[in-house]
Design an enzyme around this catalytic site. Structure first.
Site, PDB file in Angstrom:
ATOM      1  N   ASP B 136       0.829  -1.149   0.014  1.00  0.00           N
ATOM      2  CA  ASP B 136      -0.001  -0.056   0.095  1.00  0.00           C
ATOM      3  C   ASP B 136       0.940   1.261   0.019  1.00  0.00           C
ATOM      4  OD1 ASP B 136      -2.288   1.244   0.147  1.00  0.00           O
ATOM      5  OD2 ASP B 136      -2.758   1.089   1.899  1.00  0.00           O
ATOM      6  N   HIS B 143      -3.767  13.819   1.387  1.00  0.00           N
ATOM      7  CA  HIS B 143      -4.068  12.928   2.424  1.00  0.00           C
ATOM      8  C   HIS B 143      -2.943  12.788   3.625  1.00  0.00           C
ATOM      9  CE1 HIS B 143      -5.262   9.406   4.625  1.00  0.00           C
ATOM     10  NE2 HIS B 143      -4.302   8.866   4.158  1.00  0.00           N
ATOM     11  N   GLU B 208     -10.936   4.086   3.121  1.00  0.00           N
ATOM     12  CA  GLU B 208      -9.700   4.757   2.436  1.00  0.00           C
ATOM     13  C   GLU B 208     -10.105   4.646   1.092  1.00  0.00           C
ATOM     14  OE1 GLU B 208      -6.351   5.882   5.410  1.00  0.00           O
ATOM     15  OE2 GLU B 208      -5.853   3.991   4.054  1.00  0.00           O
ATOM     16  N   GLU B 210      -9.125   4.026  -2.647  1.00  0.00           N
ATOM     17  CA  GLU B 210      -7.774   4.151  -3.130  1.00  0.00           C
ATOM     18  C   GLU B 210      -8.246   3.469  -4.366  1.00  0.00           C
ATOM     19  OE1 GLU B 210      -4.590   2.337  -1.071  1.00  0.00           O
ATOM     20  OE2 GLU B 210      -5.248   3.077   0.896  1.00  0.00           O
ATOM     21  N   ASP B 242      -9.672   0.457   1.387  1.00  0.00           N
ATOM     22  CA  ASP B 242      -8.533   0.268   2.444  1.00  0.00           C
ATOM     23  C   ASP B 242      -9.217   0.640   3.875  1.00  0.00           C
ATOM     24  OD1 ASP B 242      -6.288  -0.462   4.098  1.00  0.00           O
ATOM     25  OD2 ASP B 242      -5.449   1.419   3.484  1.00  0.00           O
ATOM     26  N   ARG B 246      -9.140   3.802  13.101  1.00  0.00           N
ATOM     27  CA  ARG B 246      -8.377   4.709  13.470  1.00  0.00           C
ATOM     28  C   ARG B 246      -7.798   4.788  14.794  1.00  0.00           C
ATOM     29  NH1 ARG B 246      -6.753   6.094   8.330  1.00  0.00           N
ATOM     30  NH2 ARG B 246      -8.380   6.705   7.071  1.00  0.00           N
ATOM     31  N   GLN B 249      -5.205   2.067  15.013  1.00  0.00           N
ATOM     32  CA  GLN B 249      -3.864   2.973  14.307  1.00  0.00           C
ATOM     33  C   GLN B 249      -3.230   3.716  15.093  1.00  0.00           C
ATOM     34  OE1 GLN B 249      -4.988   4.379  10.486  1.00  0.00           O
ATOM     35  NE2 GLN B 249      -3.015   4.725   9.813  1.00  0.00           N
ATOM     36  N   LYS B 262      -5.812  -2.293   9.950  1.00  0.00           N
ATOM     37  CA  LYS B 262      -5.849  -2.419   8.535  1.00  0.00           C
ATOM     38  C   LYS B 262      -6.148  -3.840   7.949  1.00  0.00           C
ATOM     39  CE  LYS B 262      -4.207   1.940   7.218  1.00  0.00           C
ATOM     40  NZ  LYS B 262      -4.901   2.962   6.367  1.00  0.00           N
ATOM     41  N   THR B 266      -9.932  -5.746   3.223  1.00  0.00           N
ATOM     42  CA  THR B 266      -9.870  -4.880   2.338  1.00  0.00           C
ATOM     43  C   THR B 266     -10.600  -5.126   1.126  1.00  0.00           C
ATOM     44  OG1 THR B 266      -7.447  -4.577   2.927  1.00  0.00           O
ATOM     45  CG2 THR B 266      -7.876  -3.731   0.689  1.00  0.00           C
ATOM     46  N   GLU B 382     -10.632  12.628   7.370  1.00  0.00           N
ATOM     47  CA  GLU B 382     -10.178  14.015   6.924  1.00  0.00           C
ATOM     48  C   GLU B 382     -11.635  14.828   6.665  1.00  0.00           C
ATOM     49  OE1 GLU B 382      -7.387  13.618   3.401  1.00  0.00           O
ATOM     50  OE2 GLU B 382      -7.670  11.432   4.179  1.00  0.00           O
TER      51      GLU B 382
END
Lengths: 437, 437
Positions: B136, B143, B208, B210, B242, B246, B249, B262, B266, B382
């Site tokens: 990844d 970002h 996420e 992606e 993804d 949080r 993480q 993560k 996925t 975000e």
């Protein structure tokens, strides 16, 4: 659990297995994949005994075994051990018991089993498994502290270390078997006072002394493995050298962790020693006074009583000059896996607590196994204090990091009073010069 | 390069491919693996056209194609696309051209090809490939800056970002195909003022946005891929979610990067759009004034002229309440891949500069594709400024992070004047409640 296969009095009709200090005694019986050197035969599974290998494909075809042991031998007869790994602990155990009995002095199977033996001197090895995912842990608090001091002088051991069995995903494709030879990697290097990086061969090539832990049976996605079940999912352990380019690592690793500083090569020893073979060498797992106890999901009575493993470990180095002069590799480091801060079971349980699925043949690295004192450090960057204190070799050469042509050998074994000696065999790799651009 | 297969005037005898806004126009021709839903048929490769699939196993058996196109169709007929991916760009291109011609209005092959079509409505999809390694990346500077502010307020964009295409190894085993449903993960959560962590279900579940980039042909270990060759090693692109926890993480990620935050799931979209299909939508790649230029190994004239791709992207959310009320997913985010700071070619070249070997079927994630403004953010953390600014949905529900039962849909497409519309299809995943302990 200890059973008849661990009896230190057992002797094999394969005489080399009874030699003083032999790695592959009848109490060991580790697994690998191999083919006769120089042939295009497909790889097949085998079990080491002394300086010989029991060819599982030949054994299976010979029909010497019955029941679950026969099923296990057949599953181990192919080019990877994944099918055997998937069968589970009762099958591995049945095959171990059947081989232990058939290889003992006076066994009725001797003459028929003799026909299934291949000399180790005649073979080349493959990876034990097709490795789907490779996860590298960080289970030595001594390594984490030593290397933390070098990468983050103000903040060596991060606040999560004593709570979280820290790990990260590694690269599977570049894992090779003992004998691996690889080029010094190119990468972005940035001098502390330079404005930007340059592309150049790494100048700070290092080793990491680790164990490799092969997962046997997996778990379904969304279904964590508890501490009580964790070790039944583990097939066995080998040696692992997690080669590292420290200058590439220092520049690239924030914020997402090591990447190209590790992914160029990782070397495994060919023989996987089963958890059952390791049973006599278990020791209590405890935390230093004042450290937090593991959270309940990472704790169990069995883990406290015998979660750790006393696997003795050595790192040896042979330079090109030593090799040219016919000098044997020189010992640099000696330590034991017993000093790890997290156990095998804790790694398995933590990895799956979020629902992540493990699969047969997945590999864990233990992380660099530095012991409490600096001469037990599992990496050159620790041993030489960041490259500032060179080591002088017996022939007068000096080393901070690896030089082109250096061969590094990892060795591991278990021994204790009242138990047999069992060994892992060598994990050997050689650093070649960088490609010329 | 643009060729006859990109001609926007082409129309197919599969009428649904000609509909306004159709994803799977005759200029697209993406690849997937599928089986008829509810059967135990093995998976096989297929190519989308309108609302149909060309079954590559049936096509291959029918003997409709010749030469390299026939070889490619046969390689794509199995349960994974790895053999087709390994064949290389000339084979992919030959198959695309042959299918483009045979699917055009008035093609002589129509009646025989018709017999190889399966309605998309009748199938379920598999992963396009057996994914050996998943890497990844982190290619959106927006970002990296936005999330850096939340994780490291004093130090949002690290000094290496504009030099190194930052990436890390991801978990392959838990990658699933669109439709994936997975439990909210458990993990260690630590409140800022708490002395230690607790084990609990994540409270900050995020997405996420992606792209997933599938490697076609690989490279030998020790042999980097240059920028000039990089894109010939890329098979194609799909959408990738993804999913990220949080709170897990934030506590676990130092110093080795994201791990259990993560690795629980996925999600990929089933259709892989080839690099050839994407050729018309290439745009110039440039750096903002004052930013460093890429090091020479990451630079090429072609990369500057057309290294970037204008792939339009959307994130939509459908809550359980919306689903129960028959309401369609609501758009939360819209952006484009053209804003990425590093290109596909740069990812390939950087990944191999140290000698790391890529293999057919390896997957890259682009990293979260946030655009320059906050409404183009590719993740909820975000969009909601760290969970402090909730989003109000059309039905009055509020969201900071995901709630149980939320379904997230990613969409992607390309369009520009003088070129056809091509789309990626949907990438759909649903968050289920955590397991009760």
């Amino acid at each position: 659990m200890i059973n008849e296969t661990h009896d230190p009095a057992l002797r094999s009709w394969v005489a080399s297995a009874n030699a003083e200090g032999a790695d592959f005694t009848i109490q060991n019986l580790p697994f690998a994949t191999f083919r006769r050197r120089g042939t295009t035969d497909s790889l097949r599974g085998g079990v080491a005994i002394g300086d010989q290998i029991v060819d599982l494909a030949a054994l299976s075809a010979a029909g010497l075994l019955q029941g679950m042991a026969a099923t296990a031998a057949k599953a181990g007869a192919g080019s990877t051990l994944n099918p055997l790994m998937a069968l589970g602990a009762p099958a591995w155990s049945a095959l171990r018991l059947a081989l232990s009995r058939a290889l003992r002095d006076g066994a009725a199977e001797q003459s028929r089993l003799q026909a299934c033996l291949v000399p180790q001197a005649d073979v080349e090895y493959g990876l034990p498994a097709q490795i789907g995912d490779y996860t590298d842990f960080y289970t030595s608090v001594h390594h984490a502290t030593n290397i933390g001091k070098l990468f983050r002088p103000d903040n060596p051991l991060l606040p999560n270390y004593k709570w979280v069995p820290i790990g990260y995903h590694g690269r599977s494709s570049s894992i090779g078997i003992s004998g691996q030879r690889f080029r010094r990697p190119l990468g972005q290097l940035k001098a502390p006072d330079a404005e930007g990086p340059v592309l150049a061969p790494s100048k700070r090539m290092d080793i990491e002394l680790e164990l490799g832990i092969f997962i046997g049976t997996g778990n379904a996605q969304g279904e964590p493995i508890t501490m009580a079940e964790a070790e039944t999912h583990v097939f066995g352990i080998c040696l692992l050298n997690d080669w590292s380019a420290r200058d590439i690592q220092a520049w690239e690793y924030q914020p997402l962790g090591p990447f190209l500083s590790k992914s160029f090569a990782t070397t495994l020893s060919p023989w996987v020693v089963t958890m059952e073979a390791l049973a006599p060498y278990r020791v209590a797992f405890s935390r230093p006074d004042g450290d937090p106890q593991p959270l309940p999901y990472l704790d169990s009575p069995a883990n406290r009583e015998r979660g750790a493993l006393d696997i003795r470990l050595q790192v040896l180095l042979q330079s090109q000059r030593m090799r040219d002069a016919g000098q044997a590799p020189q010992k640099l480091i000696e330590t034991s896996y017993r000093h790890a801060y997290w156990t095998v079971a804790q790694m398995v349980t933590h990895h799956t607590i979020n629902g992540c699925n493990l699969q047969p043949g997945d590999l864990f690295g233990s992380g660099t196994l530095s012991g409490p004192t600096l001469d037990q450090a599992g990496a050159l960057i620790e041993l030489t204090q960041g490259g500032k204190q060179p080591i002088t070799l017996a022939n007068g050469e000096q080393r901070t990091f690896l030089e082109d042509g250096d061969t590094v050998v990892l060795r591991g074994w278990c021994e204790k009073p009242g138990a047999a000696h069992i060994g892992f065999g060598d994990c050997v790799g050689t650093l070649l010069p960088a490609a010329t651009a």
